[in-house]
Design an enzyme around this catalytic site. Structure first.
Site, short mmCIF file in Angstrom:
data_model
loop_
_atom_site.label_atom_id
_atom_site.label_comp_id
_atom_site.label_asym_id
_atom_site.label_seq_id
_atom_site.Cartn_x
_atom_site.Cartn_y
_atom_site.Cartn_z
N TYR A 61 -15.53 4.11 2.53
CA TYR A 61 -14.22 4.41 1.94
C TYR A 61 -14.10 5.89 1.61
O TYR A 61 -14.92 6.44 0.86
CB TYR A 61 -13.98 3.56 0.69
CG TYR A 61 -13.72 2.09 0.98
CD1 TYR A 61 -13.44 1.63 2.27
CD2 TYR A 61 -13.74 1.15 -0.04
CE1 TYR A 61 -13.21 0.28 2.53
CE2 TYR A 61 -13.50 -0.20 0.20
CZ TYR A 61 -13.24 -0.63 1.49
OH TYR A 61 -13.00 -1.95 1.75
N PRO A 231 -4.01 -8.55 -0.15
CA PRO A 231 -3.28 -9.71 -0.66
C PRO A 231 -1.82 -9.44 -0.99
O PRO A 231 -1.01 -10.37 -1.05
CB PRO A 231 -4.05 -10.08 -1.93
CG PRO A 231 -4.61 -8.78 -2.42
CD PRO A 231 -4.98 -8.04 -1.16
N LEU A 232 -1.46 -8.17 -1.20
CA LEU A 232 -0.07 -7.83 -1.51
C LEU A 232 0.73 -7.46 -0.27
O LEU A 232 1.90 -7.09 -0.36
CB LEU A 232 -0.03 -6.68 -2.53
CG LEU A 232 -0.48 -7.05 -3.95
CD1 LEU A 232 -0.64 -5.79 -4.79
CD2 LEU A 232 0.49 -8.01 -4.60
N ALA A 233 0.08 -7.57 0.91
CA ALA A 233 0.77 -7.34 2.19
C ALA A 233 1.50 -5.99 2.22
O ALA A 233 2.64 -5.89 2.67
CB ALA A 233 1.73 -8.48 2.49
N GLY A 235 2.94 -4.37 0.06
CA GLY A 235 4.17 -4.29 -0.74
C GLY A 235 5.40 -4.86 -0.08
O GLY A 235 6.52 -4.67 -0.57
N LYS A 236 5.24 -5.59 1.02
CA LYS A 236 6.41 -6.10 1.75
C LYS A 236 7.22 -7.11 0.95
O LYS A 236 8.41 -7.31 1.22
CB LYS A 236 5.96 -6.72 3.07
CG LYS A 236 5.45 -5.70 4.07
CD LYS A 236 4.95 -6.36 5.34
CE LYS A 236 4.40 -5.29 6.30
NZ LYS A 236 3.78 -5.87 7.50
#
Length: 325
Positions: A61, A231-233, A235-236
């Site tokens: 990272y 998991p939040l895609a 922000g879509k």
């Protein structure tokens, strides 16, 4: 409160994890600045303020700068290390002029990677080490030797994998004295293959599903904690502009917004709560450095408990864009 698989192994952790991939700036050799450290500190403080006690890293990272940045925070807060759970990953190697990017589960690389991780973090041990992506040249006995040495030296407490199938996990575990504790996968309200794989059994539509057959069931049966990256895609479903997105994504985002309004919570809590409602007790890895967005996830666990079957299926079917068979 539902007991998570990690807790049955003696790892006390939170239902949410903060992913530290953005820490340290860009993915290049530019130095870490004080602004980078300040950004990371604000993200860590936001996470701690909503009860997050687990932090996810990887040796690649921002080319190691994410772990270095987190290490500077730990150095400034000497009492913090024993209050949190740190997980990191190894096995991905960058390419150069001579060789391409590749995966490496050799004993030498695993041991060398962990030494580098610990040095950058400024800690004596990792709570969990994951193998980052499947290596076609993996030899389970060699991995077992590396894990055994890391365990006996106290450098790593527990081991897991990321992005592996049930067959790959079984193949690796037959050489290990202890079971793996984590499998980290891309799961979200947009990335639905983990559900479609099951509902499309004996259906022609199932031929287009790209998910390892039986993986969810294998992990649940063997107390392997399923973690969700992305998991939040991106922000879509929680405010990102959607002009370029298909109708099912736009409709689902509107549904998420309406549910959040009706329940007096945030879209992020609805999206994560939907994922956490699954019986696998999925543990989302939030991949943002934005303190406001981190705090917006505060209500996720309570929303998962309150979410009805009808609400869960409304979100699932809306995001699929087609009715269930």
């Amino acid at each position: 409160m539902r007991i998570m698989p990690l807790e049955t192994r003696g790892i006390s952790t939170s239902r949410l994890i903060l992913g530290c991939m953005p820490f340290g700036g860009e993915w290049n050799d530019a130095p870490i600045t004080e602004e980078h450290v300040l950004q990371a500190e604000k993200a860590v403080d936001a996470a701690l303020s909503i009860g997050i006690s687990m932090f996810d890293h990887a040796d690649i990272y921002t080319r190691g700068k994410a772990e270095q940045t987190f290490g500077r925070i730990l150095q400034a807060r000497p009492g913090m290390r024993e209050q949190i759970v740190i997980q990191s990953k190894c096995g991905i190697r960058f390419g150069n002029d001579d060789v391409p990017g590749r995966f490496d589960f050799s004993k030498e690389h695993i041991l060398e990677s962990v030494n580098g991780i610990l040095q950058r973090l400024g800690t004596d041990y990792l709570d969990v080490l994951l193998l980052h992506r499947p290596d076609p040249l993996m030899e389970p006995d060699e991995v077992a030797e590396a894990f055994g040495k890391l365990k006996s030296s106290g450098k790593v407490r527990y081991f897991g994998v990321s992005n592996m199938s049930a067959a790959q996990i079984r193949y690796l575990e037959q050489a290990l004295p202890e079971s793996l504790v984590v499998n980290q996968l891309e799961l979200s309200l947009e990335r639905l293959d983990f559900l479609d794989q099951g509902v499309h059994v004996n259906q022609k539509a199932g031929t287009s599903v790209n998910f390892s057959e039986g993986l969810m069931e294998y992990c649940q049966s063997n107390r392997i904690q399923i973690q969700a990256w992305g998991p939040l895609a991106q922000g879509k479903f929680s405010g990102r502009p959607l002009d370029d997105q298909p109708e099912n994504i736009r409709a689902t985002a509107a549904l998420v917004q309406q549910m959040a309004h009706d329940k007096g919570t945030t879209p992020e809590a609805i999206v994560l709560g939907w994922l956490m409602r699954h019986p696998a007790k999925i543990q989302p890895v939030i991949g943002t450095i934005n303190p406001e967005r981190i705090r917006a996830c505060r209500d996720a666990e309570s929303q998962s408990r309150m979410m009805t079957r009808d609400e869960w299926y409304k979100l699932y079917v809306s995001s699929r864009g087609v009715n269930l068979p």
